[in-house]
Design a protein around this motif. Structure first.
Motif, PDB file in Angstrom:
ATOM      1  N   MET A 134       2.220  14.313   6.647  1.00  0.00           N
ATOM      2  CA  MET A 134       1.986  13.622   7.917  1.00  0.00           C
ATOM      3  C   MET A 134       1.385  14.617   8.902  1.00  0.00           C
ATOM      4  O   MET A 134       0.718  14.250   9.867  1.00  0.00           O
ATOM      5  CB  MET A 134       3.278  13.024   8.465  1.00  0.00           C
ATOM      6  N   GLY A 135       1.594  15.918   8.614  1.00  0.00           N
ATOM      7  CA  GLY A 135       1.018  16.984   9.408  1.00  0.00           C
ATOM      8  C   GLY A 135      -0.466  17.169   9.168  1.00  0.00           C
ATOM      9  O   GLY A 135      -1.060  18.135   9.654  1.00  0.00           O
ATOM     10  N   GLY A 136      -1.073  16.265   8.408  1.00  0.00           N
ATOM     11  CA  GLY A 136      -2.522  16.238   8.275  1.00  0.00           C
ATOM     12  C   GLY A 136      -3.149  15.274   9.256  1.00  0.00           C
ATOM     13  O   GLY A 136      -4.378  15.154   9.328  1.00  0.00           O
ATOM     14  N   ARG A 137      -2.273  14.573  10.010  1.00  0.00           N
ATOM     15  CA  ARG A 137      -2.798  13.637  11.019  1.00  0.00           C
ATOM     16  C   ARG A 137      -2.074  13.743  12.359  1.00  0.00           C
ATOM     17  O   ARG A 137      -2.497  13.176  13.340  1.00  0.00           O
ATOM     18  CB  ARG A 137      -2.718  12.202  10.493  1.00  0.00           C
ATOM     19  N   LEU A 238      -6.598   4.758   0.558  1.00  0.00           N
ATOM     20  CA  LEU A 238      -6.655   6.217   0.668  1.00  0.00           C
ATOM     21  C   LEU A 238      -5.316   6.849   0.993  1.00  0.00           C
ATOM     22  O   LEU A 238      -4.948   7.866   0.405  1.00  0.00           O
ATOM     23  CB  LEU A 238      -7.677   6.612   1.743  1.00  0.00           C
ATOM     24  N   ARG A 239      -4.549   6.292   1.930  1.00  0.00           N
ATOM     25  CA  ARG A 239      -3.382   6.998   2.461  1.00  0.00           C
ATOM     26  C   ARG A 239      -2.070   6.296   2.137  1.00  0.00           C
ATOM     27  O   ARG A 239      -1.954   5.071   2.255  1.00  0.00           O
ATOM     28  CB  ARG A 239      -3.529   7.180   3.972  1.00  0.00           C
ATOM     29  N   TYR A 240      -1.052   7.115   1.779  1.00  0.00           N
ATOM     30  CA  TYR A 240       0.266   6.619   1.407  1.00  0.00           C
ATOM     31  C   TYR A 240       1.343   7.466   2.103  1.00  0.00           C
ATOM     32  O   TYR A 240       1.773   8.489   1.557  1.00  0.00           O
ATOM     33  CB  TYR A 240       0.465   6.710  -0.115  1.00  0.00           C
ATOM     34  N   PRO A 241       1.779   7.086   3.301  1.00  0.00           N
ATOM     35  CA  PRO A 241       2.907   7.798   3.921  1.00  0.00           C
ATOM     36  C   PRO A 241       4.113   7.751   2.991  1.00  0.00           C
ATOM     37  O   PRO A 241       4.347   6.757   2.297  1.00  0.00           O
ATOM     38  CB  PRO A 241       3.153   7.005   5.208  1.00  0.00           C
ATOM     39  N   SER A 242       4.902   8.842   2.974  1.00  0.00           N
ATOM     40  CA  SER A 242       5.949   8.938   1.959  1.00  0.00           C
ATOM     41  C   SER A 242       7.320   9.233   2.536  1.00  0.00           C
ATOM     42  O   SER A 242       7.963  10.201   2.170  1.00  0.00           O
ATOM     43  CB  SER A 242       5.575  10.036   0.949  1.00  0.00           C
ATOM     44  N   SER A 246       7.669   9.647   8.168  1.00  0.00           N
ATOM     45  CA  SER A 246       6.223   9.798   8.244  1.00  0.00           C
ATOM     46  C   SER A 246       5.563   8.480   8.621  1.00  0.00           C
ATOM     47  O   SER A 246       4.608   8.460   9.413  1.00  0.00           O
ATOM     48  CB  SER A 246       5.652  10.334   6.927  1.00  0.00           C
ATOM     49  N   SER A 247       6.056   7.371   8.082  1.00  0.00           N
ATOM     50  CA  SER A 247       5.488   6.061   8.423  1.00  0.00           C
ATOM     51  C   SER A 247       5.634   5.786   9.912  1.00  0.00           C
ATOM     52  O   SER A 247       4.686   5.326  10.571  1.00  0.00           O
ATOM     53  CB  SER A 247       6.181   4.958   7.617  1.00  0.00           C
ATOM     54  N   MET A 248       6.822   6.078  10.463  1.00  0.00           N
ATOM     55  CA  MET A 248       7.071   5.797  11.872  1.00  0.00           C
ATOM     56  C   MET A 248       6.208   6.679  12.778  1.00  0.00           C
ATOM     57  O   MET A 248       5.573   6.189  13.722  1.00  0.00           O
ATOM     58  CB  MET A 248       8.548   6.019  12.202  1.00  0.00           C
ATOM     59  N   LEU A 249       6.174   7.985  12.497  1.00  0.00           N
ATOM     60  CA  LEU A 249       5.427   8.897  13.354  1.00  0.00           C
ATOM     61  C   LEU A 249       3.918   8.645  13.274  1.00  0.00           C
ATOM     62  O   LEU A 249       3.216   8.715  14.295  1.00  0.00           O
ATOM     63  CB  LEU A 249       5.742  10.335  12.988  1.00  0.00           C
ATOM     64  N   LEU A 250       3.424   8.335  12.097  1.00  0.00           N
ATOM     65  CA  LEU A 250       2.001   8.042  11.969  1.00  0.00           C
ATOM     66  C   LEU A 250       1.638   6.742  12.681  1.00  0.00           C
ATOM     67  O   LEU A 250       0.550   6.618  13.265  1.00  0.00           O
ATOM     68  CB  LEU A 250       1.600   7.983  10.498  1.00  0.00           C
ATOM     69  N   PHE A 251       2.558   5.777  12.656  1.00  0.00           N
ATOM     70  CA  PHE A 251       2.321   4.536  13.386  1.00  0.00           C
ATOM     71  C   PHE A 251       2.292   4.796  14.891  1.00  0.00           C
ATOM     72  O   PHE A 251       1.411   4.298  15.604  1.00  0.00           O
ATOM     73  CB  PHE A 251       3.403   3.507  13.057  1.00  0.00           C
ATOM     74  N   LEU A 252       3.232   5.590  15.382  1.00  0.00           N
ATOM     75  CA  LEU A 252       3.265   5.906  16.804  1.00  0.00           C
ATOM     76  C   LEU A 252       2.018   6.680  17.225  1.00  0.00           C
ATOM     77  O   LEU A 252       1.480   6.462  18.317  1.00  0.00           O
ATOM     78  CB  LEU A 252       4.520   6.720  17.139  1.00  0.00           C
ATOM     79  N   ARG A 253       1.558   7.571  16.351  1.00  0.00           N
ATOM     80  CA  ARG A 253       0.348   8.339  16.660  1.00  0.00           C
ATOM     81  C   ARG A 253      -0.858   7.419  16.786  1.00  0.00           C
ATOM     82  O   ARG A 253      -1.752   7.641  17.609  1.00  0.00           O
ATOM     83  CB  ARG A 253       0.093   9.396  15.566  1.00  0.00           C
TER      84      ARG A 253
END
Length: 274
Positions: A134-137, A238-242, A246-253
């Motif tokens: 998740m640190g790639g986004r 392409l992308r699969y949060p795991s 990671s799903s929550m933080l990427l959604f908030l981002r």
């Protein structure tokens, strides 16, 4: 017919858990690592073979791929998992530490993909899975160099997918959050150049708060299951949060303005800093 997967960095953590999970699901597994002679647990698993592979050494990559194809009759999926974290205050890093981090986490992935592509193009099929983060986004304090490598792979893979789609080659990024592995103990290098005492309090606070996220984190089998899902997905997703994190933080981002999201990060990671 059994499918075959080759996994880099299989000696511990996510890599080792992925070898075990795919073997349990009946796949052939080429487990690669720099020193396979030291591994004893994976050698007991059915349909698993070990190969020496250093992602910074092209000859070793070629030899491992050649051996796995000969032993199993082919390779269907490549998992680029090998990597480590070089972390700390950027100004305390050395050019050599930064170079080594990129050599492994970025150029190492590219090296493996470059060597497997002629084979995948010839068979007009193949899946490339990169264990990014998740640190790639999104980003956190004291991880600037590590983030740089993961953001690089995310962008590279996003562009690469266009080039490879005509050959029926899929590119997929698995994006873990905090995972309870040996990462903090054995897969992390801390920048420690002397003469930058002004940073000490900030580094200590942010490192502790970051480490606390690992206390109740899920184990590496969570990522292994996500990799299995990606390997069996015939779409071009392409992308699969795991993890839930990671799903929550990427959604908030995605949802929030950058300033608002960065404010949340500061509240969490800088907690206790004055």
């Amino acid at each position: 017919m059994k499918k075959t997967i080759l996994i880099t960095g299989a000696s511990s953590g996510i890599g080792k858990a992925t070898v075990q999970y795919f073997a349990q699901q009946g796949w052939n597994v080429a487990a690669t690592m720099r020193s396979p002679q030291k591994e004893t647990e994976l050698t007991k698993l059915p349909n698993v073979r070990l190969y020496a592979l250093d992602v910074t050494n092209t000859a070793s990559i070629q030899q491992a791929l050649k051996g796995a194809i000969a032993d199993f009759g082919g390779i269907d999926v490549i998992v680029n998992n090998a990597g480590y974290g070089a972390v700390g205050i950027f100004e305390k890093s050395t050019p050599e530490q930064v170079q080594k981090q990129f050599d492994t986490n970025v150029f190492g992935v590219m090296n493996v993909v470059r060597e497997i592509l002629p084979y995948f193009r010839k068979k007009r099929a193949g899946t490339i899975i990169n264990v990014t983060s998740m640190g790639g986004r999104i980003t956190f304090p004291i991880y600037s160099v590590y983030h740089g490598t993961k953001w690089a792979i995310e962008g590279w893979a996003e562009a690469l997918q266009y080039e490879l789609r005509p050959f029926n080659i899929r590119v997929k990024n698995v994006e873990p959050g905090a995972i309870k592995t040996e990462f903090l103990e054995t897969s992390m290098v801390l920048f420690d150049q002397k003469g930058f005492d002004e940073y000490d309090t900030y580094e200590k606070v942010t490192f502790k708060n970051g480490a606390d996220a690992y206390v109740n984190a899920p184990g590496p089998e969570t990522v292994a299951k996500t990799i299995f899902k990606a390997a069996n997905d015939s779409s071009y997703k392409l992308r699969y949060p795991s993890s839930n994190q990671s799903s929550m933080l990427l959604f908030l981002r995605w949802l929030l303005p950058t300033s608002a999201f960065n404010g949340i990060v500061r509240v969490i990671v800088e907690k206790g800093f004055k």
